[in-house]
Design an enzyme around this catalytic site. Sequence first.
Site, PDB file in Angstrom:
ATOM      1  N   TYR A 159      -9.181 -10.191 -87.602  1.00  0.00           N
ATOM      2  CA  TYR A 159     -10.470  -9.742 -88.142  1.00  0.00           C
ATOM      3  C   TYR A 159     -10.429  -9.686 -89.671  1.00  0.00           C
ATOM      4  CZ  TYR A 159     -14.588  -6.681 -88.624  1.00  0.00           C
ATOM      5  OH  TYR A 159     -15.806  -6.130 -88.977  1.00  0.00           O
TER       6      TYR A 159
ATOM      7  N   ASN B  10     -24.548 -12.135 -89.882  1.00  0.00           N
ATOM      8  CA  ASN B  10     -24.100 -10.807 -89.456  1.00  0.00           C
ATOM      9  C   ASN B  10     -23.278 -10.843 -88.169  1.00  0.00           C
ATOM     10  OD1 ASN B  10     -24.475  -7.703 -89.002  1.00  0.00           O
ATOM     11  ND2 ASN B  10     -25.385  -8.664 -87.190  1.00  0.00           N
TER      12      ASN B  10
ATOM     13  N   ARG C 167     -28.699  -6.032 -81.971  1.00  0.00           N
ATOM     14  CA  ARG C 167     -28.306  -4.612 -81.937  1.00  0.00           C
ATOM     15  C   ARG C 167     -27.444  -4.276 -83.155  1.00  0.00           C
ATOM     16  NH1 ARG C 167     -23.193  -3.824 -77.873  1.00  0.00           N
ATOM     17  NH2 ARG C 167     -21.944  -5.455 -78.807  1.00  0.00           N
TER      18      ARG C 167
ATOM     19  N   VAL D 175     -23.176 -18.494 -82.474  1.00  0.00           N
ATOM     20  CA  VAL D 175     -22.914 -19.049 -83.809  1.00  0.00           C
ATOM     21  C   VAL D 175     -21.691 -19.974 -83.848  1.00  0.00           C
ATOM     22  CG1 VAL D 175     -24.065 -17.218 -85.130  1.00  0.00           C
ATOM     23  CG2 VAL D 175     -21.621 -16.989 -84.553  1.00  0.00           C
TER      24      VAL D 175
ATOM     25  N   LYS E 296     -12.664 -11.890 -92.385  1.00  0.00           N
ATOM     26  CA  LYS E 296     -13.584 -11.278 -93.353  1.00  0.00           C
ATOM     27  C   LYS E 296     -13.152 -11.588 -94.796  1.00  0.00           C
ATOM     28  CE  LYS E 296     -16.391  -9.359 -90.346  1.00  0.00           C
ATOM     29  NZ  LYS E 296     -17.798  -9.781 -90.245  1.00  0.00           N
TER      30      LYS E 296
ATOM     31  N   GLY F 192     -26.790 -12.234 -84.756  1.00  0.00           N
ATOM     32  CA  GLY F 192     -26.331 -10.973 -84.151  1.00  0.00           C
ATOM     33  C   GLY F 192     -27.342  -9.879 -84.407  1.00  0.00           C
TER      34      GLY F 192
HETATM   35  P1  NDP Z   1     -22.210  -5.045 -82.680  1.00  0.00           P
HETATM   36  O1  NDP Z   1     -21.144  -5.464 -81.743  1.00  0.00           O
HETATM   37  O2  NDP Z   1     -22.890  -3.737 -82.485  1.00  0.00           O
HETATM   38  O3  NDP Z   1     -23.348  -6.191 -82.755  1.00  0.00           O
HETATM   39  C1  NDP Z   1     -23.009  -7.524 -82.982  1.00  0.00           C
HETATM   40  C2  NDP Z   1     -24.103  -8.411 -82.425  1.00  0.00           C
HETATM   41  O4  NDP Z   1     -23.681  -9.777 -82.614  1.00  0.00           O
HETATM   42  C3  NDP Z   1     -24.302  -8.225 -80.918  1.00  0.00           C
HETATM   43  O5  NDP Z   1     -25.670  -8.305 -80.581  1.00  0.00           O
HETATM   44  C4  NDP Z   1     -23.514  -9.383 -80.347  1.00  0.00           C
HETATM   45  O6  NDP Z   1     -23.953  -9.793 -79.054  1.00  0.00           O
HETATM   46  C5  NDP Z   1     -23.775 -10.455 -81.381  1.00  0.00           C
HETATM   47  N1  NDP Z   1     -22.798 -11.532 -81.293  1.00  0.00           N
HETATM   48  C6  NDP Z   1     -21.490 -11.435 -80.955  1.00  0.00           C
HETATM   49  N2  NDP Z   1     -20.920 -12.653 -80.930  1.00  0.00           N
HETATM   50  C7  NDP Z   1     -21.890 -13.542 -81.253  1.00  0.00           C
HETATM   51  C8  NDP Z   1     -21.931 -14.947 -81.367  1.00  0.00           C
HETATM   52  N3  NDP Z   1     -20.847 -15.692 -81.133  1.00  0.00           N
HETATM   53  N4  NDP Z   1     -23.095 -15.546 -81.729  1.00  0.00           N
HETATM   54  C9  NDP Z   1     -24.208 -14.808 -81.941  1.00  0.00           C
HETATM   55  N5  NDP Z   1     -24.241 -13.468 -81.819  1.00  0.00           N
HETATM   56  C10 NDP Z   1     -23.093 -12.834 -81.488  1.00  0.00           C
HETATM   57  O7  NDP Z   1     -21.529  -5.127 -84.135  1.00  0.00           O
HETATM   58  P2  NDP Z   1     -21.917  -4.376 -85.496  1.00  0.00           P
HETATM   59  O8  NDP Z   1     -23.380  -4.248 -85.610  1.00  0.00           O
HETATM   60  O9  NDP Z   1     -21.051  -3.195 -85.633  1.00  0.00           O
HETATM   61  O10 NDP Z   1     -21.376  -5.450 -86.544  1.00  0.00           O
HETATM   62  C11 NDP Z   1     -22.228  -6.377 -87.218  1.00  0.00           C
HETATM   63  C12 NDP Z   1     -21.427  -7.042 -88.331  1.00  0.00           C
HETATM   64  O11 NDP Z   1     -20.949  -6.042 -89.224  1.00  0.00           O
HETATM   65  C13 NDP Z   1     -20.203  -7.805 -87.847  1.00  0.00           C
HETATM   66  O12 NDP Z   1     -20.036  -8.971 -88.612  1.00  0.00           O
HETATM   67  C14 NDP Z   1     -19.078  -6.842 -88.107  1.00  0.00           C
HETATM   68  O13 NDP Z   1     -17.839  -7.515 -88.266  1.00  0.00           O
HETATM   69  C15 NDP Z   1     -19.543  -6.201 -89.396  1.00  0.00           C
HETATM   70  N6  NDP Z   1     -18.917  -4.910 -89.661  1.00  0.00           N
HETATM   71  C16 NDP Z   1     -19.077  -3.860 -88.799  1.00  0.00           C
HETATM   72  C17 NDP Z   1     -18.456  -2.654 -89.083  1.00  0.00           C
HETATM   73  C18 NDP Z   1     -18.577  -1.470 -88.185  1.00  0.00           C
HETATM   74  O14 NDP Z   1     -17.889  -0.485 -88.466  1.00  0.00           O
HETATM   75  N7  NDP Z   1     -19.410  -1.476 -87.151  1.00  0.00           N
HETATM   76  C19 NDP Z   1     -17.628  -2.482 -90.282  1.00  0.00           C
HETATM   77  C20 NDP Z   1     -17.549  -3.648 -91.118  1.00  0.00           C
HETATM   78  C21 NDP Z   1     -18.181  -4.811 -90.811  1.00  0.00           C
HETATM   79  P3  NDP Z   1     -23.300  -9.037 -77.741  1.00  0.00           P
HETATM   80  O15 NDP Z   1     -24.045  -7.756 -77.631  1.00  0.00           O
HETATM   81  O16 NDP Z   1     -23.562  -9.961 -76.610  1.00  0.00           O
HETATM   82  O17 NDP Z   1     -21.852  -8.883 -78.029  1.00  0.00           O
END
Ligand code: NDP
Length: 247
Positions: A154, A89, A15, A63, A158, A12
């Site tokens: 979710y 991530n 972005r 993933v 986690k 991931g």
């Molecule tokens: P974003 O949605 O901004 O980015 C997630 C990235 O992961 C995207 O590029 C997405 O692709 C990719 N992705 C989604 N599904 C898959 C998959 N099945 N296989 C591979 N890649 C995938 O999320 P965040 O940056 O906010 O979050 C990143 C991590 O941090 C996550 O695990 C989230 O649960 C955790 N987190 C985030 C918080 C927040 O407040 N933002 C708080 C606590 C934890 P696409 O663009 O196509 O969807």
Amino acid sequence: MNLKGHVAIVTGGARGIGKAISQSLAQDGAHLVISDVNRGEAKQTADALASPERRCLAVEANVTDGKAVAEMVDRAIREFGRIDILINNAGITRDGLLLRMKEEDWDLVLNVNLKGAFHCTKSVLPSMSKQRSGRIVNIASVVGVMGNAGQANYAASKAALIGFTKSVAREYASRGITVNAVAPGFIDTAMTQNLSAEVREGLMKQIPLGRLGTPQDIAHAVRFLVSEEAGYITGHVLHVNGGMLMV
Ligand code: NDP
């Protein structure tokens, strides 16, 4: 921190938090594999970080797909010869109150957030074990510890990721592999951009430091956990939440 010559996979990584982590590891000199479902954005991120001394490869891999993950890891080993760091991530939300939550939303969130880490970790362990060194960091969430109404799927994913972190840390410590988790609070990314002004205001009241986190706040914590200096830390959950939860 010097990660020159080290090879890191960030799932991931195209972005949000994954991108900030990729930028930070690249700044410290690591070669990168940016693995994401979003091929275009992964390539953009990788191209922006590549330099003559630092190679950055974008690989499209979901993933949840064990075969695609194994191929991504094989490719990384073919290109770079080793893997030193894995950042699990990739994560998603599909929120809803439990009585209205669809089974497919439960399954999808558990598959991406938990099974995804299982596939990726399992695929890198043989190579890290052979090297007798490695760093794995799983991106959990404050919600996995506190719970959150509307996020049973979710939060469960986690919380389970934290149990997974501690178990794998115990299994692989003797191989020189550390496994830790970072639990972000609410971070300003696409994942939280849909929160209403009212919800954001409510959140601010619960955060002593008075702001949402930035993706860089999380990247700094990850950067520490993958460093040489963190070599005696394993099975730990590092909370980065502005004081929202103090444990
Ligand atoms: P974003 O949605 O901004 O980015 C997630 C990235 O992961 C995207 O590029 C997405 O692709 C990719 N992705 C989604 N599904 C898959 C998959 N099945 N296989 C591979 N890649 C995938 O999320 P965040 O940056 O906010 O979050 C990143 C991590 O941090 C996550 O695990 C989230 O649960 C955790 N987190 C985030 C918080 C927040 O407040 N933002 C708080 C606590 C934890 P696409 O663009 O196509 O969807």
